[in-house]
Write a protein that holds these residues in place. Structure first.
Motif, short mmCIF file in Angstrom:
data_model
loop_
_atom_site.label_atom_id
_atom_site.label_comp_id
_atom_site.label_asym_id
_atom_site.label_seq_id
_atom_site.Cartn_x
_atom_site.Cartn_y
_atom_site.Cartn_z
N PHE A 180 0.83 -1.20 0.00
CA PHE A 180 0.00 0.00 0.00
C PHE A 180 0.87 1.26 0.00
O PHE A 180 0.57 2.24 -0.70
N PHE A 181 1.94 1.26 0.77
CA PHE A 181 2.85 2.40 0.83
C PHE A 181 3.43 2.71 -0.54
O PHE A 181 3.48 3.87 -0.98
N ILE A 182 3.84 1.67 -1.25
CA ILE A 182 4.41 1.86 -2.59
C ILE A 182 3.37 2.46 -3.54
O ILE A 182 3.66 3.40 -4.29
N GLY A 183 2.15 1.93 -3.50
CA GLY A 183 1.09 2.45 -4.36
C GLY A 183 0.76 3.90 -4.04
O GLY A 183 0.56 4.72 -4.95
N GLY A 184 0.71 4.24 -2.74
CA GLY A 184 0.43 5.62 -2.36
C GLY A 184 1.52 6.57 -2.82
O GLY A 184 1.24 7.71 -3.24
N ALA A 185 2.77 6.13 -2.76
CA ALA A 185 3.89 6.97 -3.20
C ALA A 185 3.80 7.24 -4.70
O ALA A 185 4.06 8.36 -5.16
N LEU A 186 3.45 6.23 -5.48
CA LEU A 186 3.31 6.42 -6.92
C LEU A 186 2.19 7.40 -7.26
O LEU A 186 2.31 8.23 -8.16
N GLN A 187 1.07 7.32 -6.54
CA GLN A 187 -0.02 8.27 -6.77
C GLN A 187 0.40 9.69 -6.42
O GLN A 187 0.09 10.65 -7.15
N THR A 188 1.11 9.82 -5.31
CA THR A 188 1.54 11.15 -4.87
C THR A 188 2.47 11.80 -5.89
O THR A 188 2.38 13.02 -6.14
#
Length: 565
Positions: free
Chosen positions: A99-107
């Motif tokens: 989830f952290f990786i996905g959130g970073a990509l969105q940001t």
């Protein structure tokens, strides 16, 4: 077994404080789920977001919002097997990392393709967490307040949703692209916090005993139910109950999806239908697109986000009453009453948008709040509680994964179609969801049993599916003699009889001996040099594939955090 109680007692949180601390903490997993559901609702109406992504169409917005469900659907199907292999705690850890990786990509998204990729990866993490956290929650909770703890967990979900809406509102005052990047960045910090916390929470005692980690199992059970004393009679009885259930289910041998559908078809139907109706009843029309709903009723721009924030607070407050009612009134009454309230409120929303009078904007807000309150008090928490509590241990993770997959499948369908249907059929959209609310009332009334206060190990009595043969009076008597309810021959109660070991030669369901020194359990050390990380997981998978049973000879689960001074 007797012993010096003071020397056998462990330090740290035990009993109710430990259960409530763990429950509240793992609720971060569903907090992330709720935050990610709500954060896009305010972002997609922002001018800087629209300009950055070249004024996306309704279809593009629907795809961007709903594509998270694609990743969640895939993860929820696979995480059942993963949760059985590596345990509930590690699954929470790996889910939070993804989830952290996905959130970073969105940001950091520089275009719509990167945003899509980030949403899919975040969906993988959300799918894993939304599947395993309810399973974990049900397996550490005592039966008398299992419903309360699950409802507290759902409140964490709605707290995440409400927080995301207010973050969107305040960030709407930022006059640059950080207006949409900051809300997406905050979810990364919460994912990191959950990952760190998964290193100190205890493992599920039922998973430990199912994988023959008996020493670790009795330690966790003593912490949860015996005030940290491994000689506590309640803790030792709980150990025997769980261990006996594990041994009985191993004899039955149901582990595959085929056996699950054949033997437990009614339970699987209830688990999957509960989650499906939770989405078909229309909640994500509001969760994902509340500002669009309020714009269609006459609220414009930031006012629409403000109304969404107010609605989020009332939604959150509505999740509190089930904490105290779900174990008193039961699951059925709450679901039935919620369905009726949602039919009425959705019909009212549709009617007032249709007639479009001066008071329409205000009345739509009022009935959206009533609808959200009805859902938050009924069809919000109960579908997350029902599946893991009605499914037997041997297929609990698999069945919960299918249930959650059904949730994400219809979640995607609603998220993808809502912007388009709002444009095509307008006010009629809410009547479609009102119809499904009525159908859910009928299904619950005729099919769903009441599970309040029933032990997880005793659910087979409720469904009569502990055997593949059609139940007869003799098989009912046999089953009841095994589980000790209405037994015609009490001495044959192999779970609770004091002479169980003598009654069945070779059967030992007594807790193993664990020494405690200075308040810390002295557990067997690993003798094969393998760790608990990714390498250990791969080794375990290889061994099981070759026919190993993952017994404690591989090494022991190590307790972290609960026994520190």
């Amino acid at each position: 077994m007797t012993g010096n109680i003071s020397s056998s007692r462990m330090h740290g949180l035990t009993g109710k404080p430990l259960i409530y601390f763990t429950s509240v903490f793992v609720s971060l997993g569903v907090f992330l789920f709720g935050y990610d559901q709500g954060v896009m609702s305010g972002i997609i109406t922002g001018p800087y977001f629209k300009d950055y992504f070249n004024q996306p169409t309704r279809a593009e917005i629907g795809t961007m919002v709903a594509i998270l469900e694609v990743g969640a659907f895939v993860a929820s199907l696979s995480v059942g097997r993963i949760g059985d292999l590596i345990g509930r705690r590690k699954t929470i850890l790996y889910g939070s990392i993804v989830f952290f990786i996905g959130g970073a990509l969105q940001t950091c998204a520089t275009g719509m393709p990167m945003m899509y990729i980030g949403r899919v990866i975040a969906g993988l993490g959300v799918g894993a967490l939304s599947t395993i956290v309810p399973v974990y929650q049900s397996e550490i909770s005592p039966p008398h307040n299992r419903g309360k703890l699950a409802c507290i967990e759902f409140s964490g979900n709605i707290c995440g949703y409400a927080a995301s809406v207010w973050v969107d509102y305040f960030c709407s005052y930022i006059q640059n692209d950080f207006a949409w990047r900051v809300p997406l960045l905050l979810q990364c910090f919460m994912g990191a916090l959950l990952g760190l916390g998964s290193l100190i929470i205890c493992e599920s005692p039922r998973w430990l005993l199912d994988n023959d980690h008996d020493e670790e199992g009795i330690v966790v059970i003593a912490n949860l139910y015996g005030k940290g004393d491994i000689h506590n009679p309640k803790a030792r009885d709980e150990y025997r109950e769980i261990k006996m259930d594990v041994l009985l289910q191993r004899q039955e041998g149901e582990r595959s999806y085929r056996d699950m559908f054949r033997r437990y078809y009614k339970r699987v139907f209830i688990a999957m239908s509960a989650q499906s109706f939770a989405q078909l009843n229309g909640i994500n029309v509001i969760s994902y697109y509340a500002p669009l709903v309020f714009e269609s009723a006459g609220w414009v721009g930031r006012d629409a986000i403000l109304m969404t924030g107010v609605n989020g607070l009332t939604y959150l407050l509505s999740t509190v009453p089930p904490w105290y009612l779900v174990d008193r009134w039961g699951r059925r009454v709450i679901l039935l009453s919620g369905a009726v309230a949602m039919v009425l409120s959705l019909s009212a929303i549709s009617y007032f948008i249709y007639i479009d009078i001066h008071y329409t904007p205000t009345l739509v807000v009022v009935f959206v709040m009533i609808y959200n309150a009805a859902f938050g008090a009924s069809w919000g928490p109960i579908p997350w509680l029902y599946p893991p509590e009605i499914l037997p241990l041997s297929i609990r993770a698999k069945g919960a994964s299918l249930s959650t997959a059904a949730n994400w499948a219809f979640n995607w369908l609603v998220g993808e179609l809502t912007p388009i249907l709002q444009e095509w059929i307008k006010w009629r959209l809410y009547l479609v969801h009102a119809f499904f609310c009525a159908v859910s009332f009928i299904v619950v009334y005729f099919i769903y049993p009441e599970t309040s206060g029933v032990r997880l190990e005793d659910m087979s009595q409720l469904f009569g599916d502990a055997t593949t043969a059609m139940p007869t009076p003799s098989t009912h008597a046999e089953r009841e003699s095994l589980v000790g309810m209405g037994s015609p021959v009490p001495s044959l109660d192999i779970r609770r009889a004091p002479g169980v070991n003598a009654a069945i030669p070779g059967l030992d369901i007594n807790p193993p001996a664990v020494s405690v020194e200075n308040g810390k359990p002295q557990l067997p050390s690993r003798d094969d040099g393998r760790g608990e990380g990714v390498g250990g997981w791969i080794s375990k998978m290889v061994k099981r594939t070759k026919g190993g049973n993952g017994s404690s000879s591989e090494g022991s689960y190590r307790r972290l955090g609960q026994d520190e001074d």
